[in-house]
Structures are given as structure tokens and as C-alpha cells.
Design a protein around this motif. Structure first.
Motif, PDB file in Angstrom:
ATOM      1  N   VAL A 153      35.869  65.035  42.631  1.00  0.00           N
ATOM      2  CA  VAL A 153      35.536  64.482  41.310  1.00  0.00           C
ATOM      3  C   VAL A 153      34.892  65.558  40.435  1.00  0.00           C
ATOM      4  CG1 VAL A 153      34.158  62.723  40.116  1.00  0.00           C
ATOM      5  CG2 VAL A 153      35.179  62.213  42.356  1.00  0.00           C
ATOM      6  N   GLN A 154      34.040  66.395  41.046  1.00  0.00           N
ATOM      7  CA  GLN A 154      33.260  67.366  40.265  1.00  0.00           C
ATOM      8  C   GLN A 154      33.984  68.699  40.029  1.00  0.00           C
ATOM      9  OE1 GLN A 154      29.244  67.630  41.875  1.00  0.00           O
ATOM     10  NE2 GLN A 154      29.086  65.407  41.988  1.00  0.00           N
ATOM     11  N   GLY A 159      40.710  73.692  40.127  1.00  0.00           N
ATOM     12  CA  GLY A 159      39.526  74.261  40.789  1.00  0.00           C
ATOM     13  C   GLY A 159      39.702  74.328  42.301  1.00  0.00           C
ATOM     14  N   ARG A 160      38.945  75.228  42.930  1.00  0.00           N
ATOM     15  CA  ARG A 160      39.055  75.459  44.371  1.00  0.00           C
ATOM     16  C   ARG A 160      37.798  75.005  45.117  1.00  0.00           C
ATOM     17  NH1 ARG A 160      40.466  78.017  40.168  1.00  0.00           N
ATOM     18  NH2 ARG A 160      38.962  79.670  40.506  1.00  0.00           N
ATOM     19  N   LEU A 161      38.018  74.359  46.245  1.00  0.00           N
ATOM     20  CA  LEU A 161      36.933  73.982  47.161  1.00  0.00           C
ATOM     21  C   LEU A 161      37.129  74.774  48.447  1.00  0.00           C
ATOM     22  CD1 LEU A 161      34.674  72.069  48.317  1.00  0.00           C
ATOM     23  CD2 LEU A 161      36.524  70.495  48.934  1.00  0.00           C
ATOM     24  N   VAL A 162      36.069  75.450  48.911  1.00  0.00           N
ATOM     25  CA  VAL A 162      36.147  76.181  50.184  1.00  0.00           C
ATOM     26  C   VAL A 162      35.109  75.571  51.113  1.00  0.00           C
ATOM     27  CG1 VAL A 162      35.933  78.435  51.294  1.00  0.00           C
ATOM     28  CG2 VAL A 162      36.945  78.260  49.011  1.00  0.00           C
ATOM     29  N   ARG A 177      42.708  72.825  46.657  1.00  0.00           N
ATOM     30  CA  ARG A 177      42.855  73.025  45.216  1.00  0.00           C
ATOM     31  C   ARG A 177      43.097  71.671  44.566  1.00  0.00           C
ATOM     32  NH1 ARG A 177      44.444  77.882  42.992  1.00  0.00           N
ATOM     33  NH2 ARG A 177      45.035  78.549  45.080  1.00  0.00           N
ATOM     34  N   LYS A 178      42.363  71.397  43.481  1.00  0.00           N
ATOM     35  CA  LYS A 178      42.545  70.113  42.802  1.00  0.00           C
ATOM     36  C   LYS A 178      43.808  70.137  41.945  1.00  0.00           C
ATOM     37  CE  LYS A 178      40.148  66.826  39.801  1.00  0.00           C
ATOM     38  NZ  LYS A 178      38.804  66.358  39.388  1.00  0.00           N
ATOM     39  N   THR A 179      44.713  69.217  42.204  1.00  0.00           N
ATOM     40  CA  THR A 179      45.954  69.111  41.433  1.00  0.00           C
ATOM     41  C   THR A 179      46.054  67.689  40.875  1.00  0.00           C
ATOM     42  OG1 THR A 179      47.334  68.287  43.231  1.00  0.00           O
ATOM     43  CG2 THR A 179      47.068  70.675  43.094  1.00  0.00           C
ATOM     44  N   THR A 180      47.047  67.463  40.044  1.00  0.00           N
ATOM     45  CA  THR A 180      47.203  66.119  39.464  1.00  0.00           C
ATOM     46  C   THR A 180      47.525  65.094  40.551  1.00  0.00           C
ATOM     47  OG1 THR A 180      49.441  66.805  38.955  1.00  0.00           O
ATOM     48  CG2 THR A 180      47.869  66.823  37.135  1.00  0.00           C
ATOM     49  N   SER A 181      48.055  65.556  41.667  1.00  0.00           N
ATOM     50  CA  SER A 181      48.387  64.597  42.717  1.00  0.00           C
ATOM     51  C   SER A 181      47.347  64.547  43.842  1.00  0.00           C
ATOM     52  CB  SER A 181      49.773  64.902  43.285  1.00  0.00           C
ATOM     53  OG  SER A 181      49.846  66.258  43.639  1.00  0.00           O
ATOM     54  N   GLY A 182      46.197  65.203  43.648  1.00  0.00           N
ATOM     55  CA  GLY A 182      45.144  65.145  44.679  1.00  0.00           C
ATOM     56  C   GLY A 182      44.682  66.532  45.084  1.00  0.00           C
TER      57      GLY A 182
END
Ligand code: SAH
Length: 203
Positions: A153-154, A159-162, A177-182
Motif C-alpha cells: 500500500v505504501q 516501487g521496489r520492496l526488498v 515490484r509494485k505493478t498494476t496487477s499486484g
């Protein structure tokens, strides 16, 4: 350290290698461990926590894919070493630590070293840090049982989450990686981190 532990093992991002060369790791470890500061291993810090192995710091930083203008959230300030590396590669670094003692020590150290774009906050990082979201990158330096739901959400789109995810004693490092599909997840490598403790982490 940079040539033998990082470049030789495949860290390619020159900005990351440059930041790893610039941050003086011996200033982030206890006095009795200074001669081991550049060794190829994690080292103990206060309150049973650790400062991660240089290679793991570099790898996680590389997986954030920073160009210089980003806002980054780090969960698990610890010694402040990873925060210092991030501060040379992004615009603003928000770093969250659950233990007040560690946060105060890290904040003092980072202030003394004149890092001006690092903000240390004491709170439960399993909930992210809503007040400064959205982030271009979120890096979690403690092992999670699963990916806490607030991170997606944030994050900004793209954006990338590691984050290391797994059991209390061993995990797999993921880049998501946040994409339009999740969240698009990529597995990186096996790793061992101290547990991420909190509402959406370990009890
Ligand atoms: N990045 C650090 C290493 C951190 S070790 C460094 O460079 O030195 C992991 C840290 O995560 C510990 O300091 C631990 O207290 C912290 N931690 C664990 N659970 C947390 C949570 N829910 N929120 C914030 N910090 C947490």
C-alpha cells in the motif's frame, strides 16, 4: 571489501559500489570489533541484534534500483550502517527501529557523521511508516514470516520492496515490484536475519 567481497560476487551497480567504499563501516561497530569491521560477515551489535554482512547490504541496496531522487523506507535501523549507505544513493531515508536504545545510538552516530537526509523513527516497522508514504523503495533488514500487507500500500507504482521472508532461522531474500496487477516477486538468495518482531511480523 569492495573488490573481493562485492564486485567479485557480482554486485555491478557502480553507485552502490561507490557508496560501500565511502561509508566507513568501522564507525558503526563496537570498539572491540573495529578490526573485524571489513570482514566478510555479519557482526553483533547491542541488544542481541546484528550489523549485516557487507555483501548482503550491497545486494539489498542494489535490488532497490536507486537513481538518486527517491524516498526510501528502511525497517530495522540497527547500527545505522545500511541507512548511511542508502543516504548516499537516495534523496530521503526514513528508518524505523523498534528498540529505543538502538535508535538513539544510531541517530547520534549519524548526526555526528553529518548525514542530513536520514530520519530515525522509533515504531513498529511491520506497519511501514504511513506518514511519509508513498515510497520508491522499502528495505526490510530483519526476517519476516510473510510480507506485511502495508508495504504494498505504501509503495509507489513501480516501487521496489526488498525483504527476507522465511522461518525465524533462515529466509529467502525477495525483490518485489509494485505493478498494476499486484506485487511481482523475484527470489534472490538464501539469507539469515534476526526476526522482524511486531504486529504483522513475529510475536
Ligand atoms: N540495518 C541494520 C541491521 C539491522 S538488524 C544495520 O545496518 O546495522 C535488524 C534490526 O531490526 C534490529 O535492530 C531490530 O531491533 C530491528 N527490528 C526488528 N523488528 C522490527 C520492527 N518491527 N520494526 C522496526 N525495527 C525492527
Amino acid at each position: 571489501m569492495v573488490e573481493n567481497q562485492l564486485r567479485a560476487r557480482g554486485i555491478k551497480d557502480e553507485r552502490v559500489l561507490g557508496a560501500m567504499a565511502r561509508v566507513e563501516r568501522h564507525l558503526f561497530v563496537d570498539a572491540d570489533l573495529k578490526d573485524k569491521a571489513y570482514d566478510d560477515c555479519a557482526l553483533p551489535t547491542c541488544e542481541g541484534q546484528t550489523i549485516s554482512q557487507p555483501y548482503m547490504v550491497a545486494l539489498m541496496t542494489e535490488l532497490l534500483e536507486l537513481r538518486g531522487d527517491e524516498t526510501v523506507l528502511e525497517v530495522g535501523t540497527g547500527s545505522g550502517y545500511q541507512s548511511a549507505v542508502l543516504s548516499l544513493l537516495a534523496a530521503e531515508v526514513y528508518t524505523v527501529e523498534r528498540l529505543q536504545g538502538l535508535a538513539s545510538r544510531a541517530e547520534r552516530r549519524l548526526t555526528d557523521l553529518h548525514y542530513q537526509n536520514i530520519h530515525v523513527i522509533v515504531s513498529d516497522g511491520t506497519l511501514g511508516l504511513e506518514q511519509h508514504a508513498p515510497y520508491d523503495g522499502i528495505i526490510v533488514t530483519a526476517g519476516a514470516p510473510e510480507i506485511p500487507c502495508d508495504y504494498a500500500v505504501q509503495l509507489k507504482m513501480g516501487g521496489r520492496l526488498v525483504i527476507p521472508v522465511g522461518s525465524r532461522h533462515s529466509q529467502v531474500l525477495y525483490q518485489a515490484r509494485k505493478t498494476t496487477s499486484g506485487m511481482d516477486k523475484l527470489m534472490s538468495t538464501g539469507c539469515v536475519f534476526v526476526p522482524l518482531i511486531g504486529k504483522d511480523g513475529w510475536a
